[in-house]
Structures are given as structure tokens and as C-alpha cells.
Design an enzyme around this catalytic site. Structure first.
Site, short mmCIF file in Angstrom:
data_model
loop_
_atom_site.label_atom_id
_atom_site.label_comp_id
_atom_site.label_asym_id
_atom_site.label_seq_id
_atom_site.Cartn_x
_atom_site.Cartn_y
_atom_site.Cartn_z
N GLU A 46 64.48 58.97 41.83
CA GLU A 46 63.85 60.28 41.72
C GLU A 46 64.64 60.99 40.64
O GLU A 46 65.74 61.47 40.88
CB GLU A 46 63.93 61.06 43.04
CG GLU A 46 63.31 62.44 42.94
CD GLU A 46 63.80 63.43 43.98
OE1 GLU A 46 63.83 63.09 45.18
OE2 GLU A 46 64.18 64.55 43.58
N ARG A 50 65.67 68.59 35.85
CA ARG A 50 66.55 69.76 35.91
C ARG A 50 67.48 69.83 34.72
O ARG A 50 68.31 70.72 34.66
CB ARG A 50 67.41 69.71 37.19
CG ARG A 50 66.64 69.83 38.48
CD ARG A 50 67.54 70.29 39.61
NE ARG A 50 68.26 69.19 40.24
CZ ARG A 50 67.90 68.65 41.41
NH1 ARG A 50 66.85 69.07 42.06
NH2 ARG A 50 68.62 67.68 41.91
N LYS A 135 58.11 64.79 51.23
CA LYS A 135 59.56 64.81 51.09
C LYS A 135 60.07 65.77 52.17
O LYS A 135 59.60 66.91 52.24
CB LYS A 135 59.92 65.31 49.68
CG LYS A 135 61.39 65.63 49.48
CD LYS A 135 61.73 65.85 48.01
CE LYS A 135 63.13 66.43 47.84
NZ LYS A 135 63.62 66.36 46.46
C1 3PG Z 1 66.92 66.24 45.79
O1 3PG Z 1 66.66 66.79 44.74
O2 3PG Z 1 66.17 65.47 46.37
C2 3PG Z 1 68.20 66.59 46.45
O3 3PG Z 1 68.99 67.31 45.58
C3 3PG Z 1 68.93 65.43 46.99
O4 3PG Z 1 69.89 65.93 47.83
P1 3PG Z 1 71.40 65.41 47.84
O5 3PG Z 1 71.98 65.79 46.52
O6 3PG Z 1 72.05 66.12 49.00
O7 3PG Z 1 71.38 63.92 48.04
#
Ligand code: 3PG
Length: 221
Positions: A46, A50, A135
Site C-alpha cells: 500500500e 503522502r 480498510k
Molecule cells: C496506513 O496508512 O495504513 C497506516 O499508516 C498504517 O499504520 P501503521 O503505520 O501503524 O502500520
């Protein structure tokens, strides 16, 4: 109603089970990063929209590491769904929350899409819009697996599937994998921004491998 994510894409994500959430600051790290994950057996990413380097990183990975199954995260602005749909190599996208306008744009663009949900009202909305793959974010922040189990109760008969993200690590991954409505699970712990910046590919491969082993032992062991 046409579902926003086809059974085919759902099956592909479920087959792999682990998604690495990536925030790439420098496009030169994109290909070695994807290769390090693949070496550890993680084939789904994913890639978060950003950073400035996000779009060029997608193109580089699509071109140089075509085995990687590319998902895009952080679809939160109007126009992004259509743009992403037209980007080579992109298979699906997710968002942290649910914005009906964005979901409609994903449907219009024919982009397989999993919006983010955290509450029953958001799950209701997602279902109304034709989404069955969601999600679950921020998974741990909302109360983790026990919260997901209670919130899913009224929707289980509809076959809703979740991708829990947010606060998942090697320590809580197995318990999520044990819950069958969980389609796949993931997070940034396998390849943190710091590890990517330091080009610590060996550690990324190690963490990816560990995650896959846990997932496989629960689901296929
Ligand atoms: C995302 O964008 O899916 C989250 O930032 C993932 O979360 P994590 O950084 O706590 O794994």
C-alpha cells in the site's frame, strides 16, 4: 449493485495476506525496497500518496518489479482515484476514512477500492455504496481485534471483509489472522520510513519474511 472491489482482486489480496504500507521519500529507494519485500515473500504494497516521490515510485516499481501487486493508500482528494486508475501497475486503492464522493469517483473510474472504516455508521455507509472490502483503520487505536469482532457482528452475514491497518506488528498479527473476516493485514512496521531512509534492505526482508510466516502458519498451516 456492482461491488467496488471485484472478487478476483479480493482473492488476490487474500491469497497473499500481508500488505506492506510504504511511505517513500526518495524515488531511488523504490525499486530496492520492492525487491527487499519480494525477497521476504511480501507481494502486496500500500504505497501512500503522502510524499512528492509517491507517483514516480509507483512507476518505477511497476516497471522494474512487475511481480509486485501495487495498492495505493491515502486517496483523500478529489481527482486522485481517476489519476491512480490511469497509472500503470496499480491494482487497487484504499483510503483512511470513508468519503462518499471519493468512493463514487473510484466507482466511476472503475478503480477497485477499499475505504477506511472505524465505526458501525461507517460500515453502513460503505455497504450502501457497494463496498464489501474495507480498510479497518486505525485498527489498534480503535480497540483492536476485540473491537473489530463486536463491530462486525451485525454485518458478518453480508460477507464484509476487512484489512486491519494501524498499529499492527509482528506481535499482534497472528490474532488478526485467526479472525476469518480479515482478508489481509498489514502496516508500516516491516519497512518503516527510517528503515527505508537507511536503506536497511536486509532488515526489511527479515521482517517481511517473519510476517509471511506468521500469516501462512495461521491460514495455511
Ligand atoms: C496506513 O496508512 O495504513 C497506516 O499508516 C498504517 O499504520 P501503521 O503505520 O501503524 O502500520
Amino acid at each position: 449493485m456492482k461491488l467496488v472491489m471485484s472478487k478476483e482482486i479480493q482473492d488476490e489480496i487474500a491469497k497473499e495476506g500481508i500488505l506492506a504500507v510504504l511511505e517513500i521519500d526518495d524515488e531511488k529507494n523504490a525499486v530496492p525496497l520492492a525487491k527487499a519485500l519480494l525477497e521476504g515473500g511480501v507481494k502486496i504494497i500500500e504505497l501512500a500518496l503522502r510524499t512528492k516521490a509517491a507517483y514516480s515510485s509507483i512507476s518505477l516499481i511497476a516497471k522494474e518489479v512487475p511481480q509486485m501487486y501495487i495498492g495505493i493508500g491515502t486517496i483523500i482528494e478529489s481527482g486522485q482515484a481517476a489519476m491512480i486508475k490511469n497509472t500503470d501497475g496499480v491494482r487497487f486503492a484504499v483510503s483512511p476514512g470513508i468519503n462518499p464522493e471519493i468512493v463514487k469517483e473510484a466507482i466511476a473510474a472503475d478503480l477497485p477500492f477499499a475505504p477506511g472504516v472505524a465505526t458501525p455508521s461507517e460500515i453502513d455507509l460503505a455497504i450502501t455504496l457497494g463496498c464489501r472490502t474495507l480498510k479497518f483503520f486505525p485498527a489498534e487505536g480503535m480497540g483492536g481485534l476485540s473491537y473489530l469482532k463486536s463491530v462486525n457482528g451485525p454485518y458478518n452475514h453480508l460477507g464484509v471483509k476487512y484489512i486491519p491497518l494501524g498499529g499492527i506488528t509482528v506481535d499482534n498479527l497472528a490474532s488478526y489472522a485467526e479472525f476469518s473476516p480479515v482478508l489481509a493485514v498489514g502496516g508500516s512496521w516491516m519497512a518503516t520510513k527510517e528503515m527505508i531512509k537507511a536503506q536497511n534492505w536486509a532488515e526489511i526482508t527479515k521482517r517481511a519474511k517473519e510476517a509471511k510466516e506468521i500469516w501462512n502458519s495461521v491460514r495455511h498451516g
